[in-house]
Scaffold this motif. Structure first.
Motif, mmCIF file in Angstrom:
data_model
loop_
_atom_site.group_PDB
_atom_site.id
_atom_site.type_symbol
_atom_site.label_atom_id
_atom_site.label_comp_id
_atom_site.label_asym_id
_atom_site.label_seq_id
_atom_site.Cartn_x
_atom_site.Cartn_y
_atom_site.Cartn_z
ATOM 1 N N GLY A 140 -1.291 5.975 -6.459
ATOM 2 C CA GLY A 140 -1.509 4.561 -7.183
ATOM 3 C C GLY A 140 -0.092 4.025 -7.000
ATOM 4 N N VAL A 141 -0.259 2.532 -7.036
ATOM 5 C CA VAL A 141 0.948 1.751 -6.857
ATOM 6 C C VAL A 141 0.432 0.508 -7.438
ATOM 7 C CG1 VAL A 141 0.227 0.830 -4.482
ATOM 8 C CG2 VAL A 141 2.651 0.243 -5.467
ATOM 9 N N VAL A 142 1.379 -0.279 -8.178
ATOM 10 C CA VAL A 142 1.248 -1.425 -9.095
ATOM 11 C C VAL A 142 2.642 -2.334 -9.048
ATOM 12 C CG1 VAL A 142 -0.409 -0.389 -10.655
ATOM 13 C CG2 VAL A 142 2.087 -0.410 -11.248
ATOM 14 N N ARG A 143 2.192 -3.632 -8.925
ATOM 15 C CA ARG A 143 3.562 -4.514 -8.822
ATOM 16 C C ARG A 143 3.602 -5.343 -10.209
ATOM 17 N NH1 ARG A 143 4.535 -9.871 -7.806
ATOM 18 N NH2 ARG A 143 6.254 -10.194 -6.202
ATOM 19 N N ALA A 144 4.733 -5.213 -10.697
ATOM 20 C CA ALA A 144 5.122 -6.113 -11.727
ATOM 21 C C ALA A 144 5.577 -7.590 -11.642
ATOM 22 C CB ALA A 144 6.259 -5.649 -12.648
ATOM 23 N N ILE A 185 6.059 3.804 1.284
ATOM 24 C CA ILE A 185 5.314 2.527 0.680
ATOM 25 C C ILE A 185 5.543 1.587 1.485
ATOM 26 C CG2 ILE A 185 5.520 0.865 -1.261
ATOM 27 C CD1 ILE A 185 4.877 3.386 -2.393
ATOM 28 N N ALA A 186 4.196 0.562 2.026
ATOM 29 C CA ALA A 186 4.520 -0.506 2.866
ATOM 30 C C ALA A 186 4.029 -1.682 2.636
ATOM 31 C CB ALA A 186 3.896 0.045 4.314
ATOM 32 N N ARG A 187 4.231 -2.667 3.265
ATOM 33 C CA ARG A 187 3.707 -4.172 2.818
ATOM 34 C C ARG A 187 2.664 -4.499 4.211
ATOM 35 N NH1 ARG A 187 4.733 -9.558 4.077
ATOM 36 N NH2 ARG A 187 4.173 -10.844 1.992
ATOM 37 N N ILE A 188 1.846 -5.021 3.739
ATOM 38 C CA ILE A 188 0.917 -5.592 4.718
ATOM 39 C C ILE A 188 0.809 -7.022 4.639
ATOM 40 C CG2 ILE A 188 -1.251 -5.623 5.912
ATOM 41 C CD1 ILE A 188 -1.734 -3.064 4.991
ATOM 42 N N ALA A 189 1.453 -7.732 5.500
ATOM 43 C CA ALA A 189 1.668 -9.131 5.489
ATOM 44 C C ALA A 189 0.098 -9.762 5.524
ATOM 45 C CB ALA A 189 2.441 -9.900 6.496
ATOM 46 N N PRO A 190 -0.105 -11.091 5.238
ATOM 47 C CA PRO A 190 -1.510 -11.735 5.471
ATOM 48 C C PRO A 190 -1.720 -11.851 7.088
ATOM 49 C CG PRO A 190 0.013 -13.129 4.062
ATOM 50 C CD PRO A 190 0.750 -12.039 4.531
ATOM 51 N N ASP A 191 -0.878 -11.874 7.919
ATOM 52 C CA ASP A 191 -1.284 -11.908 9.246
ATOM 53 C C ASP A 191 -1.580 -10.311 9.794
ATOM 54 O OD1 ASP A 191 1.286 -10.755 9.465
ATOM 55 O OD2 ASP A 191 2.086 -12.394 10.803
ATOM 56 N N GLY A 192 -1.549 -9.415 9.076
ATOM 57 C CA GLY A 192 -1.732 -7.941 9.245
ATOM 58 C C GLY A 192 -0.657 -6.908 9.827
ATOM 59 N N ARG A 193 0.565 -7.850 9.726
ATOM 60 C CA ARG A 193 2.051 -6.914 10.184
ATOM 61 C C ARG A 193 2.202 -6.162 9.056
ATOM 62 N NH1 ARG A 193 6.223 -11.604 11.716
ATOM 63 N NH2 ARG A 193 5.131 -12.511 9.840
ATOM 64 N N VAL A 194 2.711 -4.708 9.525
ATOM 65 C CA VAL A 194 3.071 -3.749 8.502
ATOM 66 C C VAL A 194 4.461 -3.680 8.656
ATOM 67 C CG1 VAL A 194 2.852 -1.378 7.882
ATOM 68 C CG2 VAL A 194 0.761 -2.632 9.005
ATOM 69 N N ARG A 195 5.289 -3.498 7.351
ATOM 70 C CA ARG A 195 6.586 -3.283 7.368
ATOM 71 C C ARG A 195 6.705 -2.134 6.201
ATOM 72 N NH1 ARG A 195 11.108 -5.264 4.047
ATOM 73 N NH2 ARG A 195 9.473 -7.056 3.210
ATOM 74 N N VAL A 208 0.913 -1.130 0.046
ATOM 75 C CA VAL A 208 -0.061 -0.011 -0.042
ATOM 76 C C VAL A 208 0.889 1.307 0.052
ATOM 77 C CG1 VAL A 208 -1.836 -1.072 1.074
ATOM 78 C CG2 VAL A 208 -0.054 0.222 2.637
ATOM 79 N N THR A 209 0.452 2.338 -0.466
ATOM 80 C CA THR A 209 0.921 3.723 -0.270
ATOM 81 C C THR A 209 0.219 4.373 0.787
ATOM 82 O OG1 THR A 209 -0.559 4.464 -2.096
ATOM 83 C CG2 THR A 209 1.638 3.850 -2.673
ATOM 84 N N PHE A 210 1.092 4.902 1.879
ATOM 85 C CA PHE A 210 0.614 5.644 2.899
ATOM 86 C C PHE A 210 0.613 7.202 2.384
ATOM 87 C CE2 PHE A 210 2.012 2.482 6.054
ATOM 88 C CZ PHE A 210 0.581 1.770 6.064
ATOM 89 N N ALA A 211 -0.624 7.772 2.088
ATOM 90 C CA ALA A 211 -0.532 9.023 1.152
ATOM 91 C C ALA A 211 0.352 10.189 1.655
ATOM 92 C CB ALA A 211 -2.045 9.587 0.983
ATOM 93 N N TYR A 212 -0.013 10.401 2.860
ATOM 94 C CA TYR A 212 0.595 11.810 3.250
ATOM 95 C C TYR A 212 2.007 11.713 4.125
ATOM 96 C CZ TYR A 212 -3.596 13.568 1.318
ATOM 97 O OH TYR A 212 -4.568 14.195 0.467
ATOM 98 N N SER A 213 2.212 10.329 4.690
ATOM 99 C CA SER A 213 3.646 10.063 5.243
ATOM 100 C C SER A 213 4.659 9.716 4.298
ATOM 101 C CB SER A 213 3.351 8.687 6.270
ATOM 102 O OG SER A 213 3.036 7.720 5.626
ATOM 103 N N ARG A 214 4.288 9.747 2.898
ATOM 104 C CA ARG A 214 5.210 9.547 1.885
ATOM 105 C C ARG A 214 5.908 8.140 1.851
ATOM 106 N NH1 ARG A 214 7.559 13.168 4.693
ATOM 107 N NH2 ARG A 214 9.832 12.441 4.048
#
Length: 287
Positions: free
Chosen positions: A73-77, A39-49, A31-37
């Motif tokens: 917007g964000v996309v993954r190749a 990019i983060a990953r949310i794991a299937p268990d909900g953890r954020v990195r 996901v993109t966090f719009a105003y904190s600039r």
């Protein structure tokens, strides 16, 4: 649709307001966090990195329409490379950015300082990226390798009517589909045999505050986030129906991503300021 479940409750104090989402093969989401600039990953268990933080613009910079720096917007190749859009009101940072696995974020295409690049789509078949510009009413096209953006489509139907115009975008069934937030429309722009933009076709109306969306299957039925109205609607060729509301956990939904029979909905809580989150829901109809 089946009952929604929370994948993750995000930390509003840390600026974790998800603007856009792209899915990973293992069930995670970026996901993109719009105003904190960020990019983060949310794991299937909900953890954020947090994967990366974009540089801040110079003091006094004002982002068109939104004032603050905006990560859209964000996309993954298929190789795991992430592409995303950043708007700052400055010519040195606004544009299309790339983050390769294990690498650092880099801008690969500059967009005008007065642009607000928002939604982003990748045509996996051609390797071309399409960016919806909410202020300039334009769809920009850029090769995945970077370079000079092309004004692929510019039309009155893409323009704002007071705040934001062209917003979400997807490549689907030989066309670019684009939402217009102010005008409440879903638009279809055919991609011609030579790759040019065909005439803009209006496919749905009456959806003011429509943000991002995704298709539920191979047909033209889609799920759309209606941000300020705190709902998700199922849009068919013959009309639309509300299928999720605040009662299901929505907190100002911004984006939708579908994989298989599951839809993931990100909420940024821009208006509620309570519980930004990521929901998952099984699609049981509308395919």
């Amino acid at each position: 649709m089946a009952d929604a479940r929370f994948v993750s409750h995000l930390n509003i104090a840390d600026g974790q307001r998800p603007e856009n989402i792209t899915l990973e093969p293992d069930g995670g989401a970026v996901v993109t966090f719009a105003y904190s600039r960020q990019i983060a990953r949310i794991a299937p268990d909900g953890r954020v990195r947090v994967l990366a933080t974009l540089p801040a613009p110079s003091a006094g910079a004002v982002t068109p329409a939104l004032t603050s720096p905006f990560l859209g917007g964000v996309v993954r190749a298929q190789d795991g490379t992430l592409y995303f859009l950043y708007a700052t009101g400055t010519g040195d940072l606004t544009g299309l950015w790339r983050l390769r696995p294990g690498g650092e974020p880099e801008r690969i295409a500059a967009l005008p300082a007065d642009a607000l690049p928002n939604g982003l789509a990748l045509d996996q078949r051609t390797g071309l990226l399409y960016a919806a510009d909410s202020v300039l009413g334009t769809v920009w096209r850029v090769p995945a390798g970077g370079g000079t953006p092309v004004k692929w489509a510019t039309a009155p139907e893409l323009a704002p009517a007071g705040f934001l115009g062209a917003n979400g975008i997807k490549i689907h069934n030989g066309a670019a589909w684009v939402t217009n937030l102010d005008k409440g429309t879903v638009l279809r722009i055919p991609i011609t045999g030579r790759g040019a933009a065909g005439p803009v076709q209006t496919r749905a109306t009456g959806l003011v505050n429509i943000d991002d969306f995704d298709f539920t299957g191979p047909g033209n039925t889609l799920l759309a986030a209606i941000n300020a109205d705190n709902k998700v609607v199922l849009v068919r060729p013959n009309g639309h129906t509300t299928v999720l509301t605040a009662a299901d956990g929505l907190q100002g939904p911004t984006s939708v991503a579908v994989r298989g029979g599951t839809a993931y909905i990100a909420s940024a809580a821009y208006f509620t300021n309570e519980d930004p989150n990521l929901l998952a829901v099984r699609i049981t109809s509308g395919r």
